[in-house]
Design a protein around this motif. Structure first.
Motif, mmCIF file in Angstrom:
data_model
loop_
_atom_site.group_PDB
_atom_site.id
_atom_site.type_symbol
_atom_site.label_atom_id
_atom_site.label_comp_id
_atom_site.label_asym_id
_atom_site.label_seq_id
_atom_site.Cartn_x
_atom_site.Cartn_y
_atom_site.Cartn_z
ATOM 1 N N MET A 71 0.833 -1.197 0.000
ATOM 2 C CA MET A 71 0.000 0.000 0.000
ATOM 3 C C MET A 71 0.868 1.247 0.000
ATOM 4 O O MET A 71 0.578 2.212 -0.697
ATOM 5 C CB MET A 71 -0.949 -0.029 1.200
ATOM 6 C CG MET A 71 -1.811 1.207 1.348
ATOM 7 S SD MET A 71 -2.711 1.696 -0.143
ATOM 8 C CE MET A 71 -4.165 0.669 -0.066
ATOM 9 N N ILE A 74 1.947 1.917 -3.451
ATOM 10 C CA ILE A 74 0.849 2.498 -4.241
ATOM 11 C C ILE A 74 0.694 3.978 -3.874
ATOM 12 O O ILE A 74 0.609 4.845 -4.747
ATOM 13 C CB ILE A 74 -0.475 1.733 -3.999
ATOM 14 C CG1 ILE A 74 -0.421 0.381 -4.703
ATOM 15 C CG2 ILE A 74 -1.676 2.554 -4.491
ATOM 16 C CD1 ILE A 74 -1.654 -0.476 -4.504
ATOM 17 N N LEU A 75 0.702 4.272 -2.580
ATOM 18 C CA LEU A 75 0.534 5.667 -2.150
ATOM 19 C C LEU A 75 1.689 6.542 -2.664
ATOM 20 O O LEU A 75 1.478 7.680 -3.079
ATOM 21 C CB LEU A 75 0.454 5.746 -0.616
ATOM 22 C CG LEU A 75 -0.807 5.143 0.008
ATOM 23 C CD1 LEU A 75 -0.722 5.164 1.536
ATOM 24 C CD2 LEU A 75 -2.069 5.868 -0.459
ATOM 25 N N ASN A 77 3.228 6.166 -5.365
ATOM 26 C CA ASN A 77 3.047 6.397 -6.805
ATOM 27 C C ASN A 77 1.970 7.419 -7.123
ATOM 28 O O ASN A 77 1.865 7.877 -8.259
ATOM 29 C CB ASN A 77 2.648 5.087 -7.505
ATOM 30 C CG ASN A 77 3.829 4.165 -7.669
ATOM 31 O OD1 ASN A 77 4.962 4.630 -7.686
ATOM 32 N ND2 ASN A 77 3.558 2.876 -7.772
ATOM 33 N N LEU A 78 1.117 7.719 -6.148
ATOM 34 C CA LEU A 78 -0.069 8.524 -6.465
ATOM 35 C C LEU A 78 0.273 9.961 -6.859
ATOM 36 O O LEU A 78 -0.331 10.519 -7.759
ATOM 37 C CB LEU A 78 -1.045 8.550 -5.281
ATOM 38 C CG LEU A 78 -1.766 7.250 -4.980
ATOM 39 C CD1 LEU A 78 -2.758 7.466 -3.849
ATOM 40 C CD2 LEU A 78 -2.507 6.723 -6.205
ATOM 41 N N LEU A 80 -0.439 12.825 -5.341
ATOM 42 C CA LEU A 80 -1.722 13.526 -5.307
ATOM 43 C C LEU A 80 -1.523 15.018 -5.565
ATOM 44 O O LEU A 80 -0.654 15.647 -4.976
ATOM 45 C CB LEU A 80 -2.379 13.336 -3.934
ATOM 46 C CG LEU A 80 -2.617 11.887 -3.547
ATOM 47 C CD1 LEU A 80 -3.156 11.804 -2.116
ATOM 48 C CD2 LEU A 80 -3.590 11.229 -4.502
ATOM 49 N N GLU A 81 -2.321 15.530 -6.458
ATOM 50 C CA GLU A 81 -2.262 16.975 -6.697
ATOM 51 C C GLU A 81 -2.850 17.675 -5.485
ATOM 52 O O GLU A 81 -3.811 17.202 -4.892
ATOM 53 C CB GLU A 81 -3.120 17.350 -7.905
ATOM 54 C CG GLU A 81 -2.617 16.821 -9.220
ATOM 55 C CD GLU A 81 -3.745 16.826 -10.241
ATOM 56 O OE1 GLU A 81 -4.511 17.814 -10.259
ATOM 57 O OE2 GLU A 81 -3.862 15.836 -10.973
ATOM 58 N N LEU A 82 -2.281 18.832 -5.156
ATOM 59 C CA LEU A 82 -2.830 19.582 -4.037
ATOM 60 C C LEU A 82 -4.127 20.252 -4.457
ATOM 61 O O LEU A 82 -4.364 20.498 -5.624
ATOM 62 C CB LEU A 82 -1.817 20.629 -3.581
ATOM 63 C CG LEU A 82 -0.506 20.019 -3.086
ATOM 64 C CD1 LEU A 82 0.449 21.118 -2.664
ATOM 65 C CD2 LEU A 82 -0.754 19.063 -1.918
ATOM 66 N N ARG A 83 -4.969 20.492 -3.478
ATOM 67 C CA ARG A 83 -6.189 21.261 -3.747
ATOM 68 C C ARG A 83 -6.005 22.639 -3.118
ATOM 69 O O ARG A 83 -6.260 22.815 -1.942
ATOM 70 C CB ARG A 83 -7.378 20.621 -3.053
ATOM 71 C CG ARG A 83 -7.870 19.356 -3.651
ATOM 72 C CD ARG A 83 -9.128 18.957 -2.902
ATOM 73 N NE ARG A 83 -9.187 17.534 -2.677
ATOM 74 C CZ ARG A 83 -9.483 16.668 -3.615
ATOM 75 N NH1 ARG A 83 -9.756 17.080 -4.824
ATOM 76 N NH2 ARG A 83 -9.527 15.387 -3.343
ATOM 77 N N GLY A 104 -6.355 26.282 0.887
ATOM 78 C CA GLY A 104 -5.912 24.964 1.342
ATOM 79 C C GLY A 104 -4.891 25.056 2.472
ATOM 80 O O GLY A 104 -4.918 24.260 3.407
ATOM 81 N N SER A 105 -4.001 26.053 2.402
ATOM 82 C CA SER A 105 -2.988 26.156 3.452
ATOM 83 C C SER A 105 -3.639 26.607 4.765
ATOM 84 O O SER A 105 -3.184 26.250 5.848
ATOM 85 C CB SER A 105 -1.873 27.119 3.035
ATOM 86 O OG SER A 105 -2.354 28.450 3.011
#
Lengths: 190, 194
Positions: A71, A74-75, A77-78, A80-83, A104-105
């Protein structure tokens, strides 16, 4: 979709019984109670479904724990784009500079304040009001979860004060109110 | 933006809805806690659906990418587990369709159940039950693919006929029919086996 072997002598089909198990619906429910064939059919389908749950448990056990390496890789590799959310302008010393921070900050800052309290975790948080225009009055909504046994009112008061202080130090928002809602009471893990 | 280890541990205790709300706000630590919590179930389902260990991990990864992008469209954050499993379902079906076009690339090494044997931690008393599970695996593998998909989506993912119909792009009536065929065949196999 009629298969002669699946029709019981009472006229019902195993397909009807299968749908009954999922939906609870069948043309004549009273018949089921008195028909030995339907009872046997249902028992066999239920046994299968119980065995299906065993297979699922066994497959989940074979899949390993979520804290294992598979896991984590996998994480990793993600990516994740920030929002970032909305852009909040900041005053600058030089008139030519444009400075801003992201919504977001600020929600990350709010979460870190809430999470730092033992037995408390932040949920959703929202900034109501037009944060993109300096000076607009802003209302902060924060959902929190508190571990059972902590006084919720006291905790909410403390957090409200601390959040007001932190937001005043780290942002230029004009905070009108901070509303804290306790959405969950958590059981302490043994 | 990732929390400290202590905060991460704390996140493991909080309910799905709260994690999903934070993740929708952009909290990657909360999203990762959700992924770790439901990862094994997602992986197990993807393995049963695709029949391939490698594809299953790709499915889990793609599911998480899609989930992160679409989290703010999830109306009921408490329903995040079912929502993740629905994505796993449709991603797995995509993989099966793709793979059908590349049948030559099928890699036997990767097959689910290829290397399964009774797990050593199985106490004696569970031997019978675990051999029935093995028999069910074999019976499941022998089902026509369409029936197996319906059965897994129902029994593993707990999806409704309508949800399965959407995932498989068939009618709810076909789902009902295929699921019934699958169950009748499996129940008979299991009775013969007993």
């Amino acid at each position: 979709m009629n298969y002669p072997r699946d029709t019981l002598e009472c006229g019902h089909s195993l397909a009807e019984l299968s749908a009954y198990l999922d939906t609870g619906q069948i043309a004549d429910p009273a018949h089921l109670d008195s028909c030995p064939e339907c009872q046997a059919g249902l028992a066999s389908l239920r046994k299968l479904s119980a065995l299906g749950s065993e297979l699922l448990s066994s497959d989940v056990a074979d899949a390993g724990s979520g804290s294992d390496d598979w896991m984590q890789s996998i994480l990793d590799n993600l990516r994740l784009e920030l929002r970032p959310g909305r852009s909040i302008p900041l005053q600058s010393v030089h008139p030519d500079d444009t400075l801003w921070e992201t919504e977001g900050s600020i929600s990350a800052l709010i979460r870190s304040v809430v999470d730092a309290h033992p037995g408390t975790a932040a949920g959703k948080c929202r900034l109501h009001g037009d944060v993109t225009t300096p000076g607009t009055l802003i209302t902060v909504e924060v959902e929190i979860a508190v571990v059972y046994g902590h006084s919720m009112e006291e905790r909410a008061d403390q957090l409200r004060e601390e959040l007001a202080r932190t937001l005043a130090t780290h942002t230029e928002l004009a905070i009108e109110a901070i509303n804290i809602t306790v959405t969950d009471v958590l059981e302490e893990q043994p | 933006m990732t929390g400290s280890p202590a905060a991460q541990h704390q996140l493991d205790l909080v309910p799905d809805a709260l994690l999903a709300g934070r993740a929708a706000d952009g909290d990657t630590a909360a999203f990762e806690a959700l992924a770790r919590r439901h990862g094994p179930l997602m992986r197990a389902t993807a393995r049963r659906l695709t029949g391939s260990l490698a594809d299953a991990d790709d499915v889990v990864q793609e599911t998480l990418v899609q989930a992160w992008k679409q989290l703010d469209s999830l109306r009921d954050p408490a329903a995040v587990k079912g929502w993740l499993l629905r994505i796993v379902g449709s991603r797995s079906i995509d993989y099966l369709r793709k793979r059908r076009n590349h049948a030559d690339l099928d890699d036997a090494e990767n097959h689910v159940d290829q290397h399964t044997r009774p797990r050593p931690e199985d106490p004696e008393g569970n031997a019978l039950s675990s051999s029935r599970v093995e028999a069910l695996k074999a019976a499941l593998a022998a089902l026509p693919e369409e029936q197996r998909r319906c059965w897994v989506l129902k029994e593993f993912n707990d999806q409704s006929y309508e949800e399965i119909a959407l995932t498989l792009n068939i009618s709810p009536d076909s789902v009902r029919g295929r699921l019934a065929r699958a169950r009748i065949t499996l129940a008979r196999r299991m009775e013969e086996w007993r």
